[in-house]
Design a protein around this motif. Structure first.
Motif, PDB file in Angstrom:
ATOM      1  N   ASP A  32       0.811  -1.218   0.000  1.00 62.11           N
ATOM      2  CA  ASP A  32       0.000   0.000   0.000  1.00 62.11           C
ATOM      3  C   ASP A  32       0.845   1.269   0.000  1.00 62.11           C
ATOM      4  OD1 ASP A  32      -2.117  -1.713   0.156  1.00 62.11           O
ATOM      5  OD2 ASP A  32      -2.507  -1.383   2.291  1.00 62.11           O
ATOM      6  N   GLN A  33       2.173   1.108  -0.015  1.00 67.38           N
ATOM      7  CA  GLN A  33       3.097   2.242   0.026  1.00 67.38           C
ATOM      8  C   GLN A  33       2.775   3.172   1.194  1.00 67.38           C
ATOM      9  OE1 GLN A  33       2.751   3.927  -3.948  1.00 67.38           O
ATOM     10  NE2 GLN A  33       4.265   2.505  -4.750  1.00 67.38           N
ATOM     11  N   ALA A  34       2.507   2.542   2.355  1.00 68.05           N
ATOM     12  CA  ALA A  34       2.051   3.300   3.522  1.00 68.05           C
ATOM     13  C   ALA A  34       3.198   3.827   4.367  1.00 68.05           C
ATOM     14  CB  ALA A  34       1.141   2.418   4.386  1.00 68.05           C
ATOM     15  N   ILE A  35       4.401   3.291   4.194  1.00 68.17           N
ATOM     16  CA  ILE A  35       5.517   3.694   5.049  1.00 68.17           C
ATOM     17  C   ILE A  35       6.764   3.905   4.217  1.00 68.17           C
ATOM     18  CG2 ILE A  35       4.580   2.423   7.020  1.00 68.17           C
ATOM     19  CD1 ILE A  35       6.760   0.340   6.543  1.00 68.17           C
ATOM     20  N   HIS A  36       7.757   4.482   4.853  1.00 59.01           N
ATOM     21  CA  HIS A  36       9.055   4.663   4.232  1.00 59.01           C
ATOM     22  C   HIS A  36      10.101   4.588   5.337  1.00 59.01           C
ATOM     23  CE1 HIS A  36       9.242   8.759   5.900  1.00 59.01           C
ATOM     24  NE2 HIS A  36       7.951   8.796   5.629  1.00 59.01           N
ATOM     25  N   SER A  37      11.352   4.484   4.964  1.00 57.38           N
ATOM     26  CA  SER A  37      12.454   4.423   5.937  1.00 57.38           C
ATOM     27  C   SER A  37      12.227   3.329   6.974  1.00 57.38           C
ATOM     28  CB  SER A  37      12.638   5.783   6.633  1.00 57.38           C
ATOM     29  OG  SER A  37      12.993   6.768   5.713  1.00 57.38           O
ATOM     30  N   ALA A  38      12.052   2.112   6.493  1.00 58.29           N
ATOM     31  CA  ALA A  38      11.855   0.984   7.395  1.00 58.29           C
ATOM     32  C   ALA A  38      12.628  -0.222   6.873  1.00 58.29           C
ATOM     33  CB  ALA A  38      10.376   0.646   7.536  1.00 58.29           C
ATOM     34  N   LEU A  39      13.066  -1.041   7.800  1.00 64.02           N
ATOM     35  CA  LEU A  39      13.856  -2.228   7.500  1.00 64.02           C
ATOM     36  C   LEU A  39      13.206  -3.420   8.180  1.00 64.02           C
ATOM     37  CD1 LEU A  39      16.555  -3.823   6.811  1.00 64.02           C
ATOM     38  CD2 LEU A  39      17.412  -2.959   9.007  1.00 64.02           C
ATOM     39  N   VAL A  40      12.915  -4.469   7.435  1.00 62.63           N
ATOM     40  CA  VAL A  40      12.319  -5.672   8.010  1.00 62.63           C
ATOM     41  C   VAL A  40      13.429  -6.583   8.527  1.00 62.63           C
ATOM     42  CG1 VAL A  40      10.887  -7.709   7.599  1.00 62.63           C
ATOM     43  CG2 VAL A  40      10.321  -5.540   6.491  1.00 62.63           C
ATOM     44  N   ARG A  71      23.856  -6.912   4.905  1.00 63.52           N
ATOM     45  CA  ARG A  71      24.018  -6.078   6.094  1.00 63.52           C
ATOM     46  C   ARG A  71      22.794  -5.192   6.240  1.00 63.52           C
ATOM     47  NH1 ARG A  71      28.334  -2.226   6.290  1.00 63.52           N
ATOM     48  NH2 ARG A  71      27.388  -1.554   4.320  1.00 63.52           N
ATOM     49  N   ALA A  72      22.388  -4.958   7.462  1.00 59.53           N
ATOM     50  CA  ALA A  72      21.214  -4.112   7.693  1.00 59.53           C
ATOM     51  C   ALA A  72      21.413  -2.723   7.115  1.00 59.53           C
ATOM     52  CB  ALA A  72      20.919  -4.026   9.192  1.00 59.53           C
ATOM     53  N   GLU A  73      22.649  -2.221   7.157  1.00 52.05           N
ATOM     54  CA  GLU A  73      22.931  -0.870   6.681  1.00 52.05           C
ATOM     55  C   GLU A  73      22.734  -0.708   5.177  1.00 52.05           C
ATOM     56  OE1 GLU A  73      25.535  -1.709  10.281  1.00 52.05           O
ATOM     57  OE2 GLU A  73      24.784  -2.770   8.518  1.00 52.05           O
ATOM     58  N   ASP A  74      22.605  -1.815   4.423  1.00 48.52           N
ATOM     59  CA  ASP A  74      22.496  -1.739   2.963  1.00 48.52           C
ATOM     60  C   ASP A  74      21.113  -1.322   2.485  1.00 48.52           C
ATOM     61  OD1 ASP A  74      25.123  -2.548   2.791  1.00 48.52           O
ATOM     62  OD2 ASP A  74      24.626  -4.672   2.506  1.00 48.52           O
ATOM     63  N   TRP A  75      20.176  -1.086   3.396  1.00 49.68           N
ATOM     64  CA  TRP A  75      18.811  -0.772   2.982  1.00 49.68           C
ATOM     65  C   TRP A  75      18.738   0.514   2.151  1.00 49.68           C
ATOM     66  CZ3 TRP A  75      15.899   3.586   4.298  1.00 49.68           C
ATOM     67  CH2 TRP A  75      16.504   4.455   5.205  1.00 49.68           C
ATOM     68  N   LEU A  76      19.660   1.441   2.391  1.00 55.29           N
ATOM     69  CA  LEU A  76      19.625   2.724   1.684  1.00 55.29           C
ATOM     70  C   LEU A  76      19.887   2.579   0.189  1.00 55.29           C
ATOM     71  CD1 LEU A  76      21.392   5.292   4.042  1.00 55.29           C
ATOM     72  CD2 LEU A  76      19.143   5.542   2.983  1.00 55.29           C
ATOM     73  N   ALA A  77      20.555   1.503  -0.225  1.00 52.78           N
ATOM     74  CA  ALA A  77      20.933   1.338  -1.629  1.00 52.78           C
ATOM     75  C   ALA A  77      19.808   0.752  -2.474  1.00 52.78           C
ATOM     76  CB  ALA A  77      22.176   0.446  -1.726  1.00 52.78           C
ATOM     77  N   LEU A  78      18.678   0.400  -1.864  1.00 53.17           N
ATOM     78  CA  LEU A  78      17.602  -0.254  -2.605  1.00 53.17           C
ATOM     79  C   LEU A  78      16.782   0.752  -3.397  1.00 53.17           C
ATOM     80  CD1 LEU A  78      16.194  -2.931  -0.140  1.00 53.17           C
ATOM     81  CD2 LEU A  78      18.049  -3.101  -1.779  1.00 53.17           C
ATOM     82  N   PRO A  79      16.160   0.294  -4.494  1.00 53.80           N
ATOM     83  CA  PRO A  79      15.268   1.182  -5.246  1.00 53.80           C
ATOM     84  C   PRO A  79      14.016   1.507  -4.427  1.00 53.80           C
ATOM     85  CG  PRO A  79      15.149  -1.067  -6.083  1.00 53.80           C
ATOM     86  CD  PRO A  79      16.299  -1.030  -5.123  1.00 53.80           C
ATOM     87  N   ALA A  80      13.415   2.626  -4.717  1.00 58.57           N
ATOM     88  CA  ALA A  80      12.210   3.054  -4.007  1.00 58.57           C
ATOM     89  C   ALA A  80      11.115   2.003  -4.124  1.00 58.57           C
ATOM     90  CB  ALA A  80      11.722   4.385  -4.561  1.00 58.57           C
ATOM     91  N   GLY A  81      10.453   1.729  -3.020  1.00 52.90           N
ATOM     92  CA  GLY A  81       9.345   0.786  -3.011  1.00 52.90           C
ATOM     93  C   GLY A  81       9.732  -0.636  -2.680  1.00 52.90           C
ATOM     94  N   ALA A  82      10.994  -1.003  -2.837  1.00 57.02           N
ATOM     95  CA  ALA A  82      11.435  -2.365  -2.520  1.00 57.02           C
ATOM     96  C   ALA A  82      11.420  -2.578  -1.014  1.00 57.02           C
ATOM     97  CB  ALA A  82      12.825  -2.618  -3.080  1.00 57.02           C
ATOM     98  N   MET A  83      11.179  -3.822  -0.606  1.00 60.39           N
ATOM     99  CA  MET A  83      11.185  -4.166   0.808  1.00 60.39           C
ATOM    100  C   MET A  83      12.551  -4.715   1.197  1.00 60.39           C
ATOM    101  SD  MET A  83       9.147  -7.128   2.941  1.00 60.39           S
ATOM    102  CE  MET A  83       7.537  -6.357   2.999  1.00 60.39           C
ATOM    103  N   PRO A  84      13.308  -4.012   2.037  1.00 55.94           N
ATOM    104  CA  PRO A  84      14.593  -4.536   2.500  1.00 55.94           C
ATOM    105  C   PRO A  84      14.388  -5.508   3.659  1.00 55.94           C
ATOM    106  CG  PRO A  84      14.252  -2.330   3.367  1.00 55.94           C
ATOM    107  CD  PRO A  84      13.036  -2.657   2.542  1.00 55.94           C
ATOM    108  N   VAL A  85      14.925  -6.691   3.558  1.00 53.47           N
ATOM    109  CA  VAL A  85      14.801  -7.698   4.612  1.00 53.47           C
ATOM    110  C   VAL A  85      16.185  -8.183   4.998  1.00 53.47           C
ATOM    111  CG1 VAL A  85      13.784  -9.894   5.311  1.00 53.47           C
ATOM    112  CG2 VAL A  85      12.571  -8.431   3.679  1.00 53.47           C
ATOM    113  N   TRP A  86      16.498  -8.034   6.269  1.00 56.44           N
ATOM    114  CA  TRP A  86      17.777  -8.529   6.787  1.00 56.44           C
ATOM    115  C   TRP A  86      17.509  -9.742   7.657  1.00 56.44           C
ATOM    116  CZ3 TRP A  86      19.885  -7.883  12.019  1.00 56.44           C
ATOM    117  CH2 TRP A  86      21.183  -8.410  12.123  1.00 56.44           C
ATOM    118  N   ALA A  87      18.148 -10.858   7.281  1.00 51.36           N
ATOM    119  CA  ALA A  87      17.994 -12.104   8.027  1.00 51.36           C
ATOM    120  C   ALA A  87      19.105 -12.213   9.055  1.00 51.36           C
ATOM    121  CB  ALA A  87      18.035 -13.302   7.079  1.00 51.36           C
TER     122      ALA A  87
END
Length: 363
Positions: A32-40, A71-87
């Motif tokens: 729903d594009q409800a949030i931004h600046s978040a890391l799963v 790495r969790a810090e890599d979330w900034l390099a993702l394209p807009a709208g993608a869901m970053p998931v760190w295991a």
């Protein structure tokens, strides 16, 4: 850390119990594009399954991309709208085999691993705070965890190295009512025994300090009694006279604007803030036990309630509902409460930053 660095830090969102609706409501926020600046923080495979499930239920042919991070810090390099998931290390390798809608040890173990990892990220300043999707307490117990829920696990993990855990309290809040609990996840008999002078006074102190951080330097705190009619002068129990009342007086002597003990069957109505027709008499209610404080907030609707852990050295919120096993795998679970939890976490991070120039997130 400067203002620009602080502003760009994400919130960590833990996926919750992999067999429940947690991964699906997290996926809905991205769909729903409800949030931004978040890391799963969770399993990329579980989150891909959840995203596919939610997208199918909503007829979305091109759902957001789920990207596994090294790495969790890599979330900034993702394209807009993608869901970053760190295991984080320690997730069960066969987590996808845990059946949806059922209690499973693997799901409980994964949920605990994700919580601990998110705490480490918050302590290191990688994330600004954390939002936790629902876990299942029985699955947590099957995994060998001794903690009855998020609050107690966060309390233990949030303590700085070499220091004992700080006292924390659970607050459930919506736009109209805030309640803070003296006792949390124990039996009713144990809760009554847990209503001590020290516990009530500590709850008032934590509530007062936390309210200062979210912008209320002198909160009006109402304290509910334990017994019917707040004991009716000792006719229905004397805990109000022996324990609760003296704790309130001690808090007032410290400059805390506390009142009571009030009759628990009316104090929540008096505190409900719904202007202009019903301005609340109080800013927050301190309740003695779990159901006394949570039923009034949850009765107003599960879609807006947010659970906040007070007393941690970082911001933590969560939705006010459980894993809803009956809805797991349908893609139809309502993400409203999780969205409210994310919004409140972001508001608290911003509010704390305004009053804590040293960049501490202590609540």
């Amino acid at each position: 850390m400067n203002e620009a660095q602080r502003a760009c830090r994400p919130l960590a969102i833990t996926m919750g119990d992999a067999c429940g609706i947690g991964p699906e409501i997290v996926a809905r926020l991205w769909l729903d594009q409800a949030i931004h600046s978040a890391l799963v923080v969770g399993s990329p495979e579980v989150m891909r399954r959840a995203m596919d499930c939610v997208a199918a239920a909503r007829g979305c042919a091109a759902p957001p991309q789920v990207v596994a991070l090294e790495r969790a810090e890599d979330w900034l390099a993702l394209p807009a709208g993608a869901m970053p998931v760190w295991a984080p290390p320690g997730l069960p390798a066969d987590l996808l085999a845990a059946p949806l809608g059922q209690i499973d040890e693997r799901a409980g173990r994964a949920a605990a691993v994700c919580i601990r990892a998110a705490v480490r990220l918050a302590q290191a300043g990688v994330v600004a705070g954390m939002v936790t999707a629902p876990l299942h307490k029985e699955s947590l117990a099957l995994a060998g965890e001794s903690y009855p829920g998020h609050t107690e696990l966060l309390q233990a993990e949030g303590a700085p190295a070499g220091q004992p855990p700080a006292p924390v309290r659970m607050m459930l809040a919506n736009d109209q009512l805030k309640t803070v609990l003296v006792t949390i996840h124990v039996s009713l008999r144990q809760a009554i025994e847990g209503v001590t002078y020290d516990a009530v006074l500590e709850t008032l102190r934590i509530t007062h300090r936390s309210a200062r951080l979210w912008g209320q330097p002198a909160p009006r705190i109402a304290v509910a009694g334990l017994n019917p009619h707040a004991g009716e002068g000792g006719l229905f129990g004397d805990e109000e006279l022996r324990i609760i009342g003296p704790a309130i007086e001690a808090a007032r002597a410290e400059g805390i604007q506390a009142s009571g003990p009030h009759a628990p069957d009316t104090v929540f109505m008096r505190a409900r803030h719904a202007p202009p027709a019903h301005p609340g008499e109080f800013d927050v209610v301190v309740a003695m036990y779990h159901d006394q404080g949570l039923i009034p907030v949850k009765y107003m609707g599960l879609d807006q309630g947010v659970n906040v852990t007070l007393g941690l050295p970082f911001v933590r919120t969560s939705p006010d509902h459980g894993t809803a096993f009956d809805l797991a795998g349908t893609g139809r679970a309502d993400p409203s409460s999780l969205l409210e939890a994310w919004r409140m976490a972001r508001q608290l991070v911003d509010a704390y930053a305004a009053v804590l120039p040293d960049d501490s997130s202590a609540s």
